[in-house]
Design a protein around this motif. Structure first.
Motif, PDB file in Angstrom:
ATOM      1  N   ALA A  85      -5.596  -1.594   1.255  1.00 36.28           N
ATOM      2  CA  ALA A  85      -4.589  -1.543   2.318  1.00 36.28           C
ATOM      3  C   ALA A  85      -3.316  -0.909   1.763  1.00 36.28           C
ATOM      4  O   ALA A  85      -3.159  -1.087   0.446  1.00 36.28           O
ATOM      5  N   VAL A  86      -2.602   0.123   2.185  1.00 39.71           N
ATOM      6  CA  VAL A  86      -1.593   0.752   1.655  1.00 39.71           C
ATOM      7  C   VAL A  86      -0.290   0.606   2.863  1.00 39.71           C
ATOM      8  O   VAL A  86      -0.806   0.441   3.974  1.00 39.71           O
ATOM      9  N   MET A 184      -1.350  -0.870  -4.357  1.00 37.26           N
ATOM     10  CA  MET A 184      -0.885  -1.710  -5.748  1.00 37.26           C
ATOM     11  C   MET A 184      -2.187  -1.672  -6.566  1.00 37.26           C
ATOM     12  O   MET A 184      -2.199  -2.199  -7.629  1.00 37.26           O
ATOM     13  N   ALA A 210       6.222   2.190   4.671  1.00 37.29           N
ATOM     14  CA  ALA A 210       6.611   1.891   3.530  1.00 37.29           C
ATOM     15  C   ALA A 210       8.068   1.887   3.625  1.00 37.29           C
ATOM     16  O   ALA A 210       8.858   2.055   4.582  1.00 37.29           O
TER      17      ALA A 210
HETATM   18  N1  HPA Z   1       3.538  -1.071  -0.933  1.00 38.39           N
HETATM   19  C1  HPA Z   1       2.883  -1.186  -1.873  1.00 38.39           C
HETATM   20  N2  HPA Z   1       1.571  -1.644  -1.629  1.00 38.39           N
HETATM   21  C2  HPA Z   1       1.186  -2.027  -0.298  1.00 38.39           C
HETATM   22  C3  HPA Z   1       2.025  -1.696   0.884  1.00 38.39           C
HETATM   23  C4  HPA Z   1       3.535  -1.087   0.807  1.00 38.39           C
HETATM   24  O1  HPA Z   1       4.311  -0.661   1.517  1.00 38.39           O
HETATM   25  N3  HPA Z   1       1.549  -2.057   1.850  1.00 38.39           N
HETATM   26  C5  HPA Z   1       0.351  -2.395   1.850  1.00 38.39           C
HETATM   27  N4  HPA Z   1      -0.137  -2.308   0.466  1.00 38.39           N
END
Ligand code: HPA
Length: 263
Positions: A85-86, A184, A210
């Motif tokens: 997940a990012v 992360m 973000a």
């Molecule tokens: N930042 C870092 N790691 C993440 C985020 C984020 O906004 N969303 C999911 N993992």
């Protein structure tokens, strides 16, 4: 080819996996985050590992990345799909989007990030020009097309230390650096896979804009909702892998200057 899936937040297990075994091997670096779950998915043998532990108890900086990669290698795994997940930074990376990144930048610190500690085994530098296996990336993109799931091809994943989310200024700096995504857990996982000679690719799920990329602060409720939606798509892509030829080779991965790439 023996395929493993490392599941991140929102992907603690694969319900469709027809499980044939579970074991938690001891490695020279300790035990992996969770038992390795072996089974068949859409007719293909697969090893599943929950990166954050079975009950999602390990934050990104406490994960024993070395034990995870060493355990997969001990289990005979040759190819690793890392689901993560990012946060989305650049305009194409809206929440809900699936991405197969092609580059990364490491902003982490204080993590056990290498198998090559010098001493009697000598000094080893692996090539990491292209951090992800191109062939495995193609497999994921083909599987997405087969499953009717749109996937953005390419992008730069910036890996931060966490567990806190970033400041808006940090994200602005990461964007200037060329990052499209922020997560992360991508490092040192990708580098350790390279050191271990495993082909590795990332399937990233954007779960939020973000910090500073949308009005207000990052909403955990939004993350949860997008996580559920995104992981449902990831599962369809993984099922799509079953219909693809199993010979994703390891080009652009696994070379090392010393010729010795085993943990
Ligand atoms: N930042 C870092 N790691 C993440 C985020 C984020 O906004 N969303 C999911 N993992």
């Amino acid at each position: 080819m023996r395929l493993a899936v490392i599941g991140g937040s929102g992907l603690g297990r694969l319900e469709a996996l027809d499980i044939t075994g579970r074991f938690r091997p001891e490695t020279p670096y300790g035990k992996p985050s969770a038992p390795l779950v072996v089974g068949r998915l859409a007719g293909r043998e697969l090893v599943f590992l929950a990166r954050h532990g079975e009950g999602h108890t390990l934050p990104p900086h406490r994960i024993n990345y070395r034990a995870n990669i060493a355990a997969l290698r001990q289990a005979g795994v040759s190819h690793v799909i890392a689901v993560a997940a990012v946060g989305g930074i650049t305009p194409a990376m809206a929440p809900g989007t699936l991405v197969v990144p092609d580059q990364l930048i490491d902003y982490t610190y204080g993590r056990e990030h290498t198998f090559f500690e010098g001493g009697e085994s000598g000094v080893t530098h692996v090539d990491f020009t292209y951090p992800y296996s191109e062939d495995l990336r193609r497999c994921l993109l083909t599987a997405g097309a087969a499953a009717g799931v749109d996937i953005v091809e390419g992008g730069c994943y910036g890996c931060t230390q966490g567990p806190r989310l970033e400041t808006a200024a940090e994200i602005a700096r990461m964007e200037r650096d060329g990052c499209d995504l922020v997560g992360m857990t991508g490092m040192p996982e990708a580098a350790l896979a390279r050191e271990a000679g495993l082909a590795y690719a990332c399937l990233a799920v954007v779960v939020n804009w973000a910090a500073g990329k949308a009005e207000g602060i990052v909403s955990m409720a939004e993350i949860e909702a997008n996580l559920a939606r995104g992981m449902a798509k990831v599962k369809r892509v993984l099922l799509g892998l079953g219909s693809i030829s199993a010979n994703a080779a390891t080009s652009r991965s696994g070379s090392s200057l010393s010729g010795e790439s085993s943990p």
